[in-house]
Structures are given as C-alpha cells and as structure tokens.
Design a protein around this motif. Structure first.
Motif, PDB file in Angstrom:
ATOM      1  N   ASP A 174       0.848  -1.187   0.000  1.00  0.00           N
ATOM      2  CA  ASP A 174       0.000   0.000   0.000  1.00  0.00           C
ATOM      3  C   ASP A 174       0.890   1.246   0.000  1.00  0.00           C
ATOM      4  O   ASP A 174       1.708   1.441   0.900  1.00  0.00           O
ATOM      5  CB  ASP A 174      -0.892  -0.022   1.242  1.00  0.00           C
ATOM      6  CG  ASP A 174      -1.960   1.050   1.236  1.00  0.00           C
ATOM      7  OD1 ASP A 174      -1.629   2.219   0.948  1.00  0.00           O
ATOM      8  OD2 ASP A 174      -3.117   0.723   1.531  1.00  0.00           O
ATOM      9  N   THR A 175       0.716   2.095  -1.012  1.00  0.00           N
ATOM     10  CA  THR A 175       1.579   3.266  -1.171  1.00  0.00           C
ATOM     11  C   THR A 175       1.324   4.346  -0.128  1.00  0.00           C
ATOM     12  O   THR A 175       2.130   5.271   0.021  1.00  0.00           O
ATOM     13  CB  THR A 175       1.388   3.871  -2.566  1.00  0.00           C
ATOM     14  OG1 THR A 175       0.010   4.266  -2.732  1.00  0.00           O
ATOM     15  CG2 THR A 175       1.765   2.871  -3.652  1.00  0.00           C
ATOM     16  N   LEU A 176       0.222   4.235   0.610  1.00  0.00           N
ATOM     17  CA  LEU A 176      -0.126   5.224   1.634  1.00  0.00           C
ATOM     18  C   LEU A 176      -0.028   4.648   3.038  1.00  0.00           C
ATOM     19  O   LEU A 176      -0.352   5.335   4.012  1.00  0.00           O
ATOM     20  CB  LEU A 176      -1.551   5.754   1.394  1.00  0.00           C
ATOM     21  CG  LEU A 176      -1.808   6.417   0.039  1.00  0.00           C
ATOM     22  CD1 LEU A 176      -3.291   6.695  -0.155  1.00  0.00           C
ATOM     23  CD2 LEU A 176      -1.011   7.710  -0.097  1.00  0.00           C
ATOM     24  N   SER A 177       0.423   3.404   3.139  1.00  0.00           N
ATOM     25  CA  SER A 177       0.408   2.735   4.438  1.00  0.00           C
ATOM     26  C   SER A 177       1.558   3.197   5.316  1.00  0.00           C
ATOM     27  O   SER A 177       2.581   3.681   4.847  1.00  0.00           O
ATOM     28  CB  SER A 177       0.480   1.219   4.254  1.00  0.00           C
ATOM     29  OG  SER A 177       1.728   0.831   3.706  1.00  0.00           O
ATOM     30  N   SER A 178       1.368   3.010   6.627  1.00  0.00           N
ATOM     31  CA  SER A 178       2.405   3.370   7.586  1.00  0.00           C
ATOM     32  C   SER A 178       2.251   2.532   8.842  1.00  0.00           C
ATOM     33  O   SER A 178       1.151   2.069   9.175  1.00  0.00           O
ATOM     34  CB  SER A 178       2.323   4.853   7.954  1.00  0.00           C
ATOM     35  OG  SER A 178       1.163   5.116   8.718  1.00  0.00           O
ATOM     36  N   THR A 179       3.350   2.368   9.537  1.00  0.00           N
ATOM     37  CA  THR A 179       3.318   1.676  10.820  1.00  0.00           C
ATOM     38  C   THR A 179       2.484   2.465  11.824  1.00  0.00           C
ATOM     39  O   THR A 179       1.775   1.879  12.657  1.00  0.00           O
ATOM     40  CB  THR A 179       4.745   1.490  11.360  1.00  0.00           C
ATOM     41  OG1 THR A 179       5.489   0.690  10.431  1.00  0.00           O
ATOM     42  CG2 THR A 179       4.748   0.802  12.711  1.00  0.00           C
ATOM     43  N   ALA A 180       2.535   3.797  11.754  1.00  0.00           N
ATOM     44  CA  ALA A 180       1.766   4.625  12.681  1.00  0.00           C
ATOM     45  C   ALA A 180       0.271   4.371  12.539  1.00  0.00           C
ATOM     46  O   ALA A 180      -0.461   4.340  13.543  1.00  0.00           O
ATOM     47  CB  ALA A 180       2.083   6.102  12.461  1.00  0.00           C
ATOM     48  N   SER A 181      -0.214   4.178  11.301  1.00  0.00           N
ATOM     49  CA  SER A 181      -1.638   3.888  11.106  1.00  0.00           C
ATOM     50  C   SER A 181      -2.009   2.531  11.695  1.00  0.00           C
ATOM     51  O   SER A 181      -3.049   2.373  12.335  1.00  0.00           O
ATOM     52  CB  SER A 181      -1.979   3.927   9.613  1.00  0.00           C
ATOM     53  OG  SER A 181      -1.898   5.243   9.108  1.00  0.00           O
ATOM     54  N   THR A 182      -1.147   1.542  11.468  1.00  0.00           N
ATOM     55  CA  THR A 182      -1.377   0.218  12.042  1.00  0.00           C
ATOM     56  C   THR A 182      -1.369   0.286  13.568  1.00  0.00           C
ATOM     57  O   THR A 182      -2.228  -0.294  14.242  1.00  0.00           O
ATOM     58  CB  THR A 182      -0.321  -0.774  11.541  1.00  0.00           C
ATOM     59  OG1 THR A 182      -0.403  -0.858  10.117  1.00  0.00           O
ATOM     60  CG2 THR A 182      -0.541  -2.154  12.131  1.00  0.00           C
ATOM     61  N   ASP A 183      -0.403   0.999  14.120  1.00  0.00           N
ATOM     62  CA  ASP A 183      -0.318   1.147  15.571  1.00  0.00           C
ATOM     63  C   ASP A 183      -1.579   1.791  16.139  1.00  0.00           C
ATOM     64  O   ASP A 183      -2.065   1.393  17.205  1.00  0.00           O
ATOM     65  CB  ASP A 183       0.892   1.997  15.938  1.00  0.00           C
ATOM     66  CG  ASP A 183       2.219   1.281  15.720  1.00  0.00           C
ATOM     67  OD1 ASP A 183       2.209   0.062  15.456  1.00  0.00           O
ATOM     68  OD2 ASP A 183       3.269   1.952  15.806  1.00  0.00           O
ATOM     69  N   ARG A 184      -2.080   2.786  15.431  1.00  0.00           N
ATOM     70  CA  ARG A 184      -3.282   3.470  15.915  1.00  0.00           C
ATOM     71  C   ARG A 184      -4.471   2.512  15.951  1.00  0.00           C
ATOM     72  O   ARG A 184      -5.252   2.505  16.906  1.00  0.00           O
ATOM     73  CB  ARG A 184      -3.601   4.677  15.036  1.00  0.00           C
ATOM     74  CG  ARG A 184      -4.754   5.543  15.557  1.00  0.00           C
ATOM     75  CD  ARG A 184      -4.782   6.867  14.818  1.00  0.00           C
ATOM     76  NE  ARG A 184      -5.915   7.711  15.202  1.00  0.00           N
ATOM     77  CZ  ARG A 184      -5.941   8.501  16.266  1.00  0.00           C
ATOM     78  NH1 ARG A 184      -4.896   8.552  17.082  1.00  0.00           N
ATOM     79  NH2 ARG A 184      -6.994   9.261  16.532  1.00  0.00           N
ATOM     80  N   GLN A 185      -4.603   1.674  14.941  1.00  0.00           N
ATOM     81  CA  GLN A 185      -5.719   0.726  14.926  1.00  0.00           C
ATOM     82  C   GLN A 185      -5.595  -0.299  16.044  1.00  0.00           C
ATOM     83  O   GLN A 185      -6.585  -0.617  16.715  1.00  0.00           O
ATOM     84  CB  GLN A 185      -5.820   0.029  13.570  1.00  0.00           C
ATOM     85  CG  GLN A 185      -7.092  -0.822  13.479  1.00  0.00           C
ATOM     86  CD  GLN A 185      -7.218  -1.581  12.179  1.00  0.00           C
ATOM     87  OE1 GLN A 185      -6.220  -1.888  11.530  1.00  0.00           O
ATOM     88  NE2 GLN A 185      -8.440  -1.909  11.802  1.00  0.00           N
ATOM     89  N   TYR A 186      -4.395  -0.801  16.270  1.00  0.00           N
ATOM     90  CA  TYR A 186      -4.210  -1.749  17.370  1.00  0.00           C
ATOM     91  C   TYR A 186      -4.423  -1.070  18.725  1.00  0.00           C
ATOM     92  O   TYR A 186      -4.884  -1.695  19.688  1.00  0.00           O
ATOM     93  CB  TYR A 186      -2.837  -2.409  17.288  1.00  0.00           C
ATOM     94  CG  TYR A 186      -2.832  -3.634  16.413  1.00  0.00           C
ATOM     95  CD1 TYR A 186      -3.078  -4.896  16.936  1.00  0.00           C
ATOM     96  CD2 TYR A 186      -2.602  -3.530  15.040  1.00  0.00           C
ATOM     97  CE1 TYR A 186      -3.084  -6.026  16.132  1.00  0.00           C
ATOM     98  CE2 TYR A 186      -2.616  -4.646  14.225  1.00  0.00           C
ATOM     99  CZ  TYR A 186      -2.852  -5.896  14.770  1.00  0.00           C
ATOM    100  OH  TYR A 186      -2.877  -7.007  13.960  1.00  0.00           O
ATOM    101  N   GLY A 187      -4.098   0.215  18.798  1.00  0.00           N
ATOM    102  CA  GLY A 187      -4.381   0.960  20.016  1.00  0.00           C
ATOM    103  C   GLY A 187      -5.876   1.057  20.271  1.00  0.00           C
ATOM    104  O   GLY A 187      -6.339   0.901  21.409  1.00  0.00           O
TER     105      GLY A 187
END
Length: 247
Positions: A81-94
């Motif tokens: 995903d060209t717009l993906s980031s670890t920060a977005s994943t972290d936020r969802q798991y949070g």
C-alpha cells in the motif's frame, strides 16, 4: 478481512516543524462537527473499495470529519500500500485495546474513538453517530481553530476529564493505480489519507488557548490539517474523541 494477530504498541509521533513560511491563511471550520469517522483500510484488501467510497462520500460532508488510515499488515499479499504506515497500524491496534477487542480488521470505521462498525456500511456509521450523540458521547467539547500568517490559534472550551490536543495532517486526495494483489488492475481515488500526526498540547478540563507557530503547517506542504481533542489511555492507546475542528 481480519488482520493477523500480533501485538503492536500505539505511537503518536511528535514531529519536528522545519519549514519557515505559511502562505494563504485560512479560517477553520469548527463548532459544527457531529462526529469523527476514522477508516482503517488497505489497497491490498479486496473488501475495502466500498468502504473507501463511503469514506469519500463522508469527506464531502460538512458536519463529519472523515479520515482514512492505511495499514501495512496486508502488504505481504503482493502489493505494498503506497499510503500505508506503521503509525496507522499502531493506531488501529491501540483502538483495539481501548475497545477491548482481540483483533483488528479492514475495513474498520472507528467513530468518535468510542465505537466501530464495518467501514462500508454507511447506514451503520450514521446510526452510531446518532447513538453516540444521544448518550453524550458526541462532540461535547468545543474546539475552535483560527489560522493566520503568524500562526495557529487553538481554543478548547471547558469540560470534564483530560485529553491530548492532536494535529492530524492528511491529503485531500490520492489517485493510485494498483498493479498487483487483490485489487490488481484498479485505479482508486483515496480521500483524506492521514500521513502524519503529532500531539501539540494537553487539556485538563479548563479552557485552553494554544498558539502554534506557522511552521507547524508549512512543514506539511500541500496537506490539510485537523485538530482532535482525544482521550489517551495510560498505555498511550487512543480513546474517545471529545471534540474536533478542521483547518
């Protein structure tokens, strides 16, 4: 799509503002938002395009702040995903921790940081927005923002509790041609994709007047900005959103 079950710590990175000039001062739209809808999506998720379309519809609504977070845990399926980031994943798991869920999924829409539904179900999103407002879990704290050539003036009204004042930086639109993976061959237009976020202040229930330098915005050229007043748990997990404003 249910995501792989692995643990990730939430992170709201504080970003350095380095640019020096702010042009075209803009007034904020504040005080009339009925809710915040955050979609967790992926270009590699075959179930996500209908949710991306629903997010695009919400992005054009005046009374909803619609934000899209591209997660990276589906990148192994053949398309990164060209717009993906670890920060977005972290936020969802949070959010999963805050909402006491054992897993995450795409497309997931989190409403006001307090509840979630399938992001493709516009009717369910509308019902949750109304439900949260009816039980006092809507936008209960007034947040106003004025932007001038000198900087950004943020005013957070009185209320109960404690929360962080968070700046969210997002793109108006991104057109992506997906060449591999589950959505191979599709050209998608993604709206309000979040690219950065930073905590810029704290609120303890009293009125707060906060002034930020113009470089906070100019460090993110071409991007829009929103301000969230969000409860954050002891472990850093994002919780209920008490108020919001768009610049």
């Amino acid at each position: 799509m249910i995501a792989p079950t692995f643990a990730l710590a939430i992170a709201l990175p504080v970003l350095a503002a380095t640019s020096s000039v702010l042009v075209n001062p803009v007034a904020a739209q504040a005080g009339d938002l009925k809710g915040v809808v955050e979609l967790f999506t992926s270009q590699g998720c075959s179930s996500c395009p209908p949710a991306d379309a629903e997010l695009a519809r919400l992005a054009d609504e005046d009374d909803v702040l619609a934000l899209s977070y591209h997660v990276n845990y589906w990148n192994y399926l053949g398309w990164s995903d060209t717009l993906s980031s670890t920060a977005s994943t972290d936020r969802q798991y949070g959010y999963a921790r805050s909402l006491r869920r054992k897993n995450v999924y795409t497309p997931q829409a989190v409403i006001n940081g307090a509840d979630h539904v399938n992001g493709a179900d516009g009717s369910a999103i509308s019902k949750v927005l109304k439900k949260l407002s009816a039980i006092g879990a809507g936008m209960t704290v007034d947040v106003k923002v004025d932007m001038t050539a000198d900087g950004i003036n943020i005013t957070v009204g009185p209320g109960e509790g404690k929360a962080d004042i968070v700046a969210i930086y997002y793109d108006e639109a991104n057109v992506v041609e997906i060449k591999r993976g589950e959505n191979s061959g599709k050209t998608m237009t993604y709206r309000h994709s979040v690219r950065d976020m930073e905590t810029v202040g704290m609120w303890d229930g009293e009125t707060v007047n906060l002034k930020l330098p113009a470089t906070v915005i100019s460090a993110h050229p071409g991007r829009k900005c929103a301000i969230l007043l969000q409860v954050v748990g002891p472990d850093g997990s994002p919780g209920r959103i008490l108020g919001a404003a768009r610049i």
